[in-house]
Design an enzyme around this catalytic site. Structure first.
Site, short mmCIF file in Angstrom:
data_model
loop_
_atom_site.label_atom_id
_atom_site.label_comp_id
_atom_site.label_asym_id
_atom_site.label_seq_id
_atom_site.Cartn_x
_atom_site.Cartn_y
_atom_site.Cartn_z
N ARG A 171 -4.19 31.37 -36.16
CA ARG A 171 -2.90 31.03 -35.78
C ARG A 171 -1.97 31.70 -36.53
O ARG A 171 -2.21 32.09 -37.91
CB ARG A 171 -2.75 29.61 -35.73
N THR A 226 -9.17 33.84 -31.48
CA THR A 226 -9.65 33.56 -29.96
C THR A 226 -8.60 34.15 -29.00
O THR A 226 -8.82 34.15 -27.79
CB THR A 226 -9.99 32.26 -29.92
N LYS A 227 -7.39 34.34 -29.54
CA LYS A 227 -6.33 34.76 -28.68
C LYS A 227 -5.47 35.82 -29.42
O LYS A 227 -5.56 36.03 -30.58
CB LYS A 227 -5.22 33.61 -28.49
N ASN A 257 -15.45 48.23 -44.35
CA ASN A 257 -16.20 47.96 -45.25
C ASN A 257 -17.56 47.47 -44.91
O ASN A 257 -17.90 47.49 -43.73
CB ASN A 257 -15.47 46.58 -46.22
N SER A 297 -8.77 36.00 -44.15
CA SER A 297 -10.36 36.22 -44.37
C SER A 297 -10.83 34.84 -43.72
O SER A 297 -10.39 33.60 -43.65
CB SER A 297 -10.89 36.10 -45.85
N GLY A 346 -11.90 39.88 -44.99
CA GLY A 346 -13.32 39.63 -44.88
C GLY A 346 -13.64 38.56 -44.19
O GLY A 346 -13.06 37.72 -43.98
N HIS A 356 -21.14 35.13 -22.02
CA HIS A 356 -22.01 34.84 -21.58
C HIS A 356 -21.54 33.63 -20.59
O HIS A 356 -20.35 32.87 -20.93
CB HIS A 356 -23.08 34.17 -22.31
#
Length: 229
Positions: free
Chosen positions: A187, A172-173, A83, A167, A149, A113
């Site tokens: 999670r 992160t994992k 989308n 959404s 989204g 970074h």
């Protein structure tokens, strides 16, 4: 080893390298061309996608606008829908399986970074040029995943086949297959089971999936009118 080879292998690299700068410029020119096209220009859109991406499967649809760093490091399977306003920072490879639904404003972010500011900051060299170092980790999205989204997928993440990501989640994992997951950080909330099966209109569930006969029909999946949210 070239800076491009370093980038693709997860090592520290200099993004100001001329080869990398040229690849980014090419990707952004192709993306800009695609973003200016009308929906009826399906053949032109497919041609531009094949020039931009590392690979693009059958019946894939990207709703413009979208943004890429390199394009050539993104590999998309069959029957995928993206989308509005998706972003692909594909310094490392992004692999997306078949039948993946991606909602608006979803970001796939592979670059990393350095954490310490004194190492992360730009440096000016004797010739007057500015340089910094970064690295990147790949992202893998399994078959049949739905990213709703506003999801952000971070470097090094794998999302297992059939998973649904709610959404606004920040992934992160890695997420296992066939689960509902959401949150920031994302999670696992619960597994997806037969209890989640919806009651579908008569005859709909018995109709063949697009994955069954993708090369025998001239029609395209009707994503344009609905889309993933």
């Amino acid at each position: 080893m070239t800076e491009r080879e370093k980038m693709c292998s997860g090592q520290l690299y200099d993004p100001a390298d001329p080869e990398l700068a040229a690849l980014r410029a090419k990707a952004r020119q192709l993306a800009a061309r695609y973003n200016r096209t009308r929906e009826v220009k399906t053949r032109l859109r497919q041609k531009l996608l094949h020039s931009l991406l590392g690979s693009s499967g059958e019946y894939c649809e990207f709703t413009p606008p979208f943004r890429f760093d390199y394009g050539c490091n993104t590999y998309v399977g069959d029957r995928c829908f993206f989308n509005f306003n998706c972003t692909f920072l594909d310094c490392a490879e992004i692999h997306i399986g078949d039948d993946v639904f991606v909602g608006p404003n979803v970001s796939f972010l592979t670059p990393m970074h350095l954490l310490l500011a004194e190492q992360r900051n730009m440096r000016r060299f004797a010739d007057g040029s500015w340089h910094d170092l970064e690295y990147a980790l790949p992202i893998t999205i399994g078959d049949g995943v739905w990213l709703a989204g506003g999801v952000t997928v971070n470097p090094g993440v794998t999302i297992g086949s059939g998973a649904v990501i709610g959404s606004g989640s920040v992934v992160t994992k890695s997420i296992p297959p066939q689960v509902l997951a959401a949150g920031a950080p994302c999670r696992v909330l619960r597994p997806l089971t037969q209890a989640d099966r919806a009651v579908m209109p008569a005859g709909f569930e018995q109709a063949p999936l697009w994955g069954g006969h993708p090369k025998t029909s001239s029609q395209r999946p009707p994503h344009t009118e609905g889309g993933a949210g």
